[in-house]
Enzyme design. Structure first.
Site, PDB file in Angstrom:
ATOM      1  N   THR A   1       0.831  -1.203   0.000  1.00  0.00           N
ATOM      2  CA  THR A   1       0.000   0.000   0.000  1.00  0.00           C
ATOM      3  C   THR A   1       0.863   1.250   0.000  1.00  0.00           C
ATOM      4  OG1 THR A   1      -1.725  -1.210   1.184  1.00  0.00           O
ATOM      5  CG2 THR A   1      -1.897   1.187   1.165  1.00  0.00           C
ATOM      6  N   CYS A   2       1.928   1.247   0.787  1.00  0.00           N
ATOM      7  CA  CYS A   2       2.821   2.408   0.837  1.00  0.00           C
ATOM      8  C   CYS A   2       3.484   2.626  -0.515  1.00  0.00           C
ATOM      9  CB  CYS A   2       3.879   2.225   1.926  1.00  0.00           C
ATOM     10  SG  CYS A   2       3.201   2.033   3.584  1.00  0.00           S
ATOM     11  N   ALA A   3       3.968   1.545  -1.103  1.00  0.00           N
ATOM     12  CA  ALA A   3       4.601   1.639  -2.420  1.00  0.00           C
ATOM     13  C   ALA A   3       3.615   2.177  -3.450  1.00  0.00           C
ATOM     14  CB  ALA A   3       5.136   0.271  -2.835  1.00  0.00           C
TER      15      ALA A   3
ATOM     16  N   SER B   1       1.087   4.163  -2.923  1.00  0.00           N
ATOM     17  CA  SER B   1       0.836   5.594  -2.710  1.00  0.00           C
ATOM     18  C   SER B   1       1.953   6.434  -3.336  1.00  0.00           C
ATOM     19  CB  SER B   1       0.659   5.918  -1.224  1.00  0.00           C
ATOM     20  OG  SER B   1       1.878   5.888  -0.524  1.00  0.00           O
TER      21      SER B   1
END
Length: 168
Positions: free
Chosen positions: A59-61, A63
């Protein structure tokens, strides 16, 4: 203290994000080349703070990828992607992904960004990492939009953040 969840389990942050209309707290973070960057370095620009626990999660990647794509079309705007990942890991990710339209910054040295913005996790398995959040600032450094994602594994509302820029 704000309450969010991680896969449905409650976890907490140190407090609440800065309020709309308030002056954003200054910060000093570390760039990928280990030099420092402060909020004052972006004076006169619109700033999107894309904040997340670790670029090594899906999810961070995503974003970072999404804001990288959107940032290419924004005038007088810089997107700062902030985590406690080491600058080396951030640089490796950007190189592998071809990320060129956002700046990666790390709060690894002293964690003061997470404390000053009250978004560091205070408990749970992610304690001391940064809560997934988006803070948008106008050219004067005033907060015009915030989102602390309520379920940590979910993506932020990109559309709402970018619309805040259009309305500024």
């Amino acid at each position: 203290m704000a309450t969010v969840t991680l896969k449905g389990n409650e976890i907490h942050t140190l407090g609440n994000l800065p309020e709309n209309g308030s002056k954003a707290p200054n910060f000093t973070l570390t760039k990928n080349d280990l030099s420092s960057a402060s909020l004052s370095d972006y004076s006169g620009k619109r700033v999107v703070l894309n904040i997340f626990p670790s670029v090594d999660t899906g999810t961070c990647a995503q974003s970072v990828r999404q804001f990288n794509q959107e940032a290419a079309e924004l005038e007088n705007t810089v997107v700062l992607c902030i985590s406690k990942d080491l600058p080396f890991a951030q640089a490796r990710f950007c190189g592998a992904e071809g990320i060129k339209n956002v700046e990666m910054l790390s709060d690894f040295r002293d964690g003061s960004f997470g404390k000053d913005y009250a978004l560091a996790f205070s408990d749970g398995p992610l304690a001391s990492l940064l809560s997934r959040s988006v803070v948008v600032l106008n050219e004067s450094g005033e907060v015009i939009y915030t989102e602390q994602v309520t379920e940590t594994v979910d993506e932020p509302n990109y559309k709402a953040a970018l619309e805040a820029l259009a309305d500024a």
